[in-house]
Design a protein around this motif. Structure first.
Motif, PDB file in Angstrom:
ATOM      1  N   LEU A  32       0.827  -1.203   0.000  1.00  0.00           N
ATOM      2  CA  LEU A  32       0.000   0.000   0.000  1.00  0.00           C
ATOM      3  C   LEU A  32       0.863   1.255   0.000  1.00  0.00           C
ATOM      4  O   LEU A  32       0.567   2.236  -0.703  1.00  0.00           O
ATOM      5  N   MET A  33       1.954   1.251   0.778  1.00  0.00           N
ATOM      6  CA  MET A  33       2.849   2.408   0.809  1.00  0.00           C
ATOM      7  C   MET A  33       3.460   2.662  -0.572  1.00  0.00           C
ATOM      8  O   MET A  33       3.586   3.808  -1.010  1.00  0.00           O
ATOM      9  N   SER A  34       3.835   1.594  -1.260  1.00  0.00           N
ATOM     10  CA  SER A  34       4.395   1.741  -2.600  1.00  0.00           C
ATOM     11  C   SER A  34       3.400   2.387  -3.557  1.00  0.00           C
ATOM     12  O   SER A  34       3.768   3.204  -4.407  1.00  0.00           O
ATOM     13  N   ASP A  35       2.127   2.033  -3.399  1.00  0.00           N
ATOM     14  CA  ASP A  35       1.080   2.597  -4.248  1.00  0.00           C
ATOM     15  C   ASP A  35       0.694   4.023  -3.839  1.00  0.00           C
ATOM     16  O   ASP A  35       0.196   4.801  -4.659  1.00  0.00           O
ATOM     17  N   THR A  36       0.897   4.357  -2.560  1.00  0.00           N
ATOM     18  CA  THR A  36       0.416   5.623  -2.009  1.00  0.00           C
ATOM     19  C   THR A  36       1.428   6.750  -2.123  1.00  0.00           C
ATOM     20  O   THR A  36       1.059   7.912  -2.330  1.00  0.00           O
ATOM     21  N   ILE A  37       2.697   6.431  -1.967  1.00  0.00           N
ATOM     22  CA  ILE A  37       3.731   7.469  -1.878  1.00  0.00           C
ATOM     23  C   ILE A  37       3.744   8.317  -3.152  1.00  0.00           C
ATOM     24  O   ILE A  37       3.631   7.797  -4.264  1.00  0.00           O
ATOM     25  N   ARG A  38       3.862   9.622  -2.967  1.00  0.00           N
ATOM     26  CA  ARG A  38       3.868  10.521  -4.115  1.00  0.00           C
ATOM     27  C   ARG A  38       4.507  11.856  -3.718  1.00  0.00           C
ATOM     28  O   ARG A  38       4.570  12.205  -2.527  1.00  0.00           O
ATOM     29  N   ALA A  39       4.962  12.583  -4.699  1.00  0.00           N
ATOM     30  CA  ALA A  39       5.508  13.909  -4.447  1.00  0.00           C
ATOM     31  C   ALA A  39       4.419  14.816  -3.885  1.00  0.00           C
ATOM     32  O   ALA A  39       3.258  14.750  -4.297  1.00  0.00           O
ATOM     33  N   GLY A  40       4.803  15.639  -2.906  1.00  0.00           N
ATOM     34  CA  GLY A  40       3.872  16.590  -2.311  1.00  0.00           C
ATOM     35  C   GLY A  40       3.254  16.116  -1.019  1.00  0.00           C
ATOM     36  O   GLY A  40       2.660  16.927  -0.296  1.00  0.00           O
ATOM     37  N   MET A  41       3.358  14.831  -0.701  1.00  0.00           N
ATOM     38  CA  MET A  41       2.843  14.366   0.581  1.00  0.00           C
ATOM     39  C   MET A  41       3.993  14.357   1.584  1.00  0.00           C
ATOM     40  O   MET A  41       5.166  14.292   1.214  1.00  0.00           O
ATOM     41  N   LEU A  46       2.098   9.763   5.116  1.00  0.00           N
ATOM     42  CA  LEU A  46       2.313   8.357   4.754  1.00  0.00           C
ATOM     43  C   LEU A  46       2.163   7.470   5.983  1.00  0.00           C
ATOM     44  O   LEU A  46       1.523   6.413   5.933  1.00  0.00           O
ATOM     45  N   ASP A  47       2.722   7.912   7.092  1.00  0.00           N
ATOM     46  CA  ASP A  47       2.637   7.168   8.346  1.00  0.00           C
ATOM     47  C   ASP A  47       1.185   7.010   8.802  1.00  0.00           C
ATOM     48  O   ASP A  47       0.785   5.938   9.288  1.00  0.00           O
ATOM     49  N   VAL A  75      10.513   6.113   8.156  1.00  0.00           N
ATOM     50  CA  VAL A  75      10.575   6.617   6.778  1.00  0.00           C
ATOM     51  C   VAL A  75      11.887   7.386   6.627  1.00  0.00           C
ATOM     52  O   VAL A  75      12.054   8.468   7.184  1.00  0.00           O
ATOM     53  N   SER A  76      12.817   6.799   5.884  1.00  0.00           N
ATOM     54  CA  SER A  76      14.173   7.332   5.781  1.00  0.00           C
ATOM     55  C   SER A  76      14.415   7.775   4.343  1.00  0.00           C
ATOM     56  O   SER A  76      14.258   6.977   3.412  1.00  0.00           O
ATOM     57  N   VAL A  77      14.789   9.039   4.168  1.00  0.00           N
ATOM     58  CA  VAL A  77      14.839   9.664   2.846  1.00  0.00           C
ATOM     59  C   VAL A  77      16.274  10.004   2.457  1.00  0.00           C
ATOM     60  O   VAL A  77      16.993  10.666   3.207  1.00  0.00           O
ATOM     61  N   ILE A  85      12.112   9.416  11.428  1.00  0.00           N
ATOM     62  CA  ILE A  85      10.845   9.707  12.106  1.00  0.00           C
ATOM     63  C   ILE A  85       9.889  10.376  11.116  1.00  0.00           C
ATOM     64  O   ILE A  85      10.225  11.400  10.510  1.00  0.00           O
ATOM     65  N   PRO A  86       8.688   9.831  10.934  1.00  0.00           N
ATOM     66  CA  PRO A  86       7.718  10.483  10.059  1.00  0.00           C
ATOM     67  C   PRO A  86       7.289  11.834  10.629  1.00  0.00           C
ATOM     68  O   PRO A  86       7.130  11.968  11.851  1.00  0.00           O
ATOM     69  N   GLY A  87       7.101  12.800   9.742  1.00  0.00           N
ATOM     70  CA  GLY A  87       6.728  14.120  10.228  1.00  0.00           C
ATOM     71  C   GLY A  87       6.372  15.055   9.094  1.00  0.00           C
ATOM     72  O   GLY A  87       5.681  14.679   8.159  1.00  0.00           O
ATOM     73  N   SER A  88       6.911  16.264   9.153  1.00  0.00           N
ATOM     74  CA  SER A  88       6.504  17.320   8.235  1.00  0.00           C
ATOM     75  C   SER A  88       7.323  17.361   6.945  1.00  0.00           C
ATOM     76  O   SER A  88       7.032  18.175   6.063  1.00  0.00           O
ATOM     77  N   ARG A  89       8.327  16.496   6.817  1.00  0.00           N
ATOM     78  CA  ARG A  89       9.153  16.521   5.603  1.00  0.00           C
ATOM     79  C   ARG A  89       8.299  16.188   4.390  1.00  0.00           C
ATOM     80  O   ARG A  89       7.626  15.162   4.339  1.00  0.00           O
ATOM     81  N   MET A  90       8.337  17.068   3.381  1.00  0.00           N
ATOM     82  CA  MET A  90       7.572  16.837   2.169  1.00  0.00           C
ATOM     83  C   MET A  90       8.433  16.095   1.153  1.00  0.00           C
ATOM     84  O   MET A  90       9.577  16.459   0.905  1.00  0.00           O
ATOM     85  N   LEU A  91       7.871  15.051   0.582  1.00  0.00           N
ATOM     86  CA  LEU A  91       8.584  14.246  -0.399  1.00  0.00           C
ATOM     87  C   LEU A  91       8.571  14.927  -1.762  1.00  0.00           C
ATOM     88  O   LEU A  91       7.580  15.553  -2.141  1.00  0.00           O
TER      89      LEU A  91
END
Length: 282
Positions: A32-41, A46-47, A75-77, A85-91
């Motif tokens: 589901l994460m693979s299908d959901t992840i997108r730029a701007g979120m 995601l978490d 979630v490591s970028v 740590i998941p938070g406010s970082r925009m992908l």
């Protein structure tokens, strides 16, 4: 740590089936994460999707509150290797993102991780795709070697050899993150023994039918050295190079290997590496 003193407990078939139920939640959540992840979120958004999914399946997130960790996912970028740590970082498109997920069902844990590119392969740097592929190949090399009688530390040499082979094929040298390993898993998320990603002295406890471990190579495009950020969780490469992380929870059965956190039990990937697929009947 004194090599050779760790334990590798075994599980009954009923207990392995219970772990499979937790593993399926994890595997389906990562899909589901693979299908959901997108730029701007954001990573926090995601978490939230992951937590809703895990709880909707009647499971509990393993990570949330674990030693104070504030998310259901790690979630490591990019240069973050693990424990982001998941938070406010925009992908943004082209980000290389490693997502680690854990779930508990009836007291049993599943734990797995994957690496993907925001925007898909078309948005990726070629070296990032090669890094992720090398990390995934090392994971499956370790899984294929998980056979009764092998010393659990011996997997480190198998994984390292796979990394070296991938690097030779890709014309580069990948860093194997120093100081981080896979682990035993069952009623607790992190149990003995350590499952190394590089060659070490000693063989460790012997693998037996009913053994369950989490195998998780973590590679970088540069250094093997890392440090924690001020949040006391996020691990980043010292040189700022990008990193990838792939993980599965795996059980050894009478028939072969059952990848508890793979939706298909690992059947396709095991066939590709010539390993025996050994699911247990319900």
């Amino acid at each position: 740590m004194i090599f050779g003193r760790e334990r590798l407990e075994t599980k009954t078939p009923e207990q392995v089936r219970a772990m499979r139920r937790a593993g399926l939640v994890v595997g389906e959540c990562l899909a589901l994460m693979s299908d959901t992840i997108r730029a701007g979120m954001t990573t926090g958004e995601l978490d939230a999707v992951a937590e809703d999914f895990i709880r909707g399946r009647g499971a509990t997130p393993s990570f949330l509150g674990y030693q104070g960790f504030p998310g259901s996912l790690c979630v490591s970028v990019n240069e973050e290797v693990v424990h982001g740590i998941p938070g406010s970082r925009m992908l943004v498109e082209g980000d290389l993102v490693s997502i680690d997920c854990g779930a508990i069902v009836d007291g049993w844990h599943g734990d797995a991780a994957m690496t993907c590119v925001v925007g898909g392969d078309a948005a990726a740097r070629a070296e990032d795709l090669a890094l992720s592929a090398a990390t995934k190949a090392a994971l499956w090399a370790g899984i294929a070697a998980l056979l009764p009688g092998i010393g659990i530390y011996d997997l480190g040499g198998v994984i390292e050899d796979s990394v070296v082979d991938s690097g030779r094929a890709d014309g580069r040298s990948y860093g194997i993150l120093d100081g981080y390993t896979g682990h035993g898993i069952g009623r607790e998320m992190h149990m003995e023994p350590a499952v190394y990603n590089e060659r070490v002295r000693g063989r460790g406890p012997a693998v037996r039918v009913g053994s369950t471990v989490a195998i998780e190579p973590m590679l970088t495009l540069g250094t093997h050295e890392s440090h924690e950020l001020a949040d006391d969780w996020t691990v980043v490469t010292d040189d700022g190079s990008r990193a990838a992380h792939w993980e599965h929870t795996v059980a050894v059965t009478e028939g072969g290997v059952w990848v508890l956190t793979a939706v298909d039990g690992g059947e396709a990937e095991l066939a590709a590496v010539g390993a025996s697929y050994g699911p247990l009947a319900d």
